[in-house]
Design a protein around this motif. Structure first.
Motif, short mmCIF file in Angstrom:
data_model
loop_
_atom_site.label_atom_id
_atom_site.label_comp_id
_atom_site.label_asym_id
_atom_site.label_seq_id
_atom_site.Cartn_x
_atom_site.Cartn_y
_atom_site.Cartn_z
N LEU A 48 0.47 -0.91 -0.28
CA LEU A 48 -0.22 0.28 0.26
C LEU A 48 0.75 1.35 0.35
O LEU A 48 2.04 0.79 0.06
N TYR A 50 0.88 5.69 1.28
CA TYR A 50 0.60 6.76 0.81
C TYR A 50 0.81 7.89 0.52
O TYR A 50 2.15 8.52 0.10
N LEU A 56 -6.08 7.01 6.59
CA LEU A 56 -6.50 5.74 6.40
C LEU A 56 -6.19 4.97 5.23
O LEU A 56 -7.43 4.75 4.10
N LYS A 58 -5.92 1.74 2.79
CA LYS A 58 -6.06 0.29 2.46
C LYS A 58 -5.39 -0.61 1.76
O LYS A 58 -5.17 -0.37 1.02
N GLY A 62 -6.30 -7.37 2.77
CA GLY A 62 -6.40 -6.74 3.82
C GLY A 62 -5.31 -6.27 4.71
O GLY A 62 -6.41 -5.79 5.81
N GLU A 64 -3.71 -2.85 6.14
CA GLU A 64 -4.29 -1.48 6.08
C GLU A 64 -2.95 -0.03 7.19
O GLU A 64 -2.14 -1.11 7.47
N GLU A 66 -1.87 3.62 8.76
CA GLU A 66 -2.40 4.83 9.06
C GLU A 66 -1.07 6.25 8.90
O GLU A 66 -0.42 5.62 10.14
N LYS A 78 -2.72 -5.51 9.90
CA LYS A 78 -4.42 -6.85 9.79
C LYS A 78 -4.39 -7.45 10.32
O LYS A 78 -4.35 -7.30 12.01
#
Lengths: 114, 113
Positions: A48, A50, A56, A58, A62, A64, A66, A78
């Motif tokens: 993932l 950002y 947050l 995803k 499954g 994620e 933050e 997870k």
């Protein structure tokens, strides 16, 4: 100097346990954050990322993470791990202030016991 | 669509020799990055090329060098090999410099004996 820190070097969990891997960075300004995973014998894959917006994020399988700007953190989570999550996980950061190159943390080896 | 491809998969060299590793980026990507993943040392940034020019260099000696060709493929050269150069060398690519995702190849294992 800009750096990325992963505080957990080795983590052992049983299946269905919850996972949280810590990641802190020391960049100022706008920063892009990533989590990569390296399964045994395989190449680095992006879990993932950002860039901006909702802190947050995803990702695949499954996972994620933050982004907490005030804590300079981007922890991976997870809710319930599986044996197949056994891998090494790398947090990475990239910033124009740091020459725009991707800097990795030291990695966390996760072993999930069946 | 093909990912980042690297060759050779494995390379064994003798101390003092030179090693050449090759990388082809994802189609459309113009930035190529090289990383060293040595045992116990994590992923260390080596070099970044974009549009044929070296944009940034990590904390490695000058015997680590490279270049990027007009088709955006890249070559990493390691001269005067030392035992501690034994590592997995990863190539990655992305669209032109900016906040884009970097995708990695499977790496080239270099063993120096």
């Amino acid at each position: 100097a800009q750096s990325v820190s992963q505080h957990n070097h080795h983590v052992i969990l049983s299946e269905a346990a919850s996972l949280e891997l810590g990641c802190n960075y020391s960049y100022g300004g706008t920063v892009n954050l990533f989590w990569y995973v390296q399964y045994p014998g395989q190449h680095l894959q992006l879990l993932l990322k950002y860039f901006s917006g909702d802190p947050l994020v995803k990702g695949i399988k499954g996972f994620e993470a933050e982004f907490i700007k005030s804590k300079f953190s981007f922890n991976l989570r997870k809710p319930s791990v599986q044996w197949s999550d056994t891998a090494e996980y790398f947090c990475a950061a990239r910033s124009r202030n740091a020459g725009n190159m991707l800097t990795f943390g030291g990695g966390t080896r996760l072993m999930v016991k069946p | 669509e093909a990912g980042v491809t690297q060759s050779p998969t494995h390379l064994i060299k003798t101390r003092g020799q030179q090693a050449t590793l090759r990388c082809s980026p994802i189609s459309g990507h113009t930035s190529v990055y090289w990383y060293q993943q040595a045992l116990g040392l994590g992923l260390q940034f080596l070099l970044w090329y974009d549009e044929g020019e070296e944009r940034n260099r990590g904390n490695f000696p000058p015997r680590f060098s490279g270049r990027q060709f007009p088709n955006y493929s890249s070559e990493l050269n390691v001269n005067a090999l030392e035992l501690e150069d034994s590592a997995l060398y990863l190539c990655a690519s992305s669209f032109p410099s900016g906040g884009d995702t970097i995708y990695f190849g499977e790496g080239s294992w270099l063993t120096v004996v």
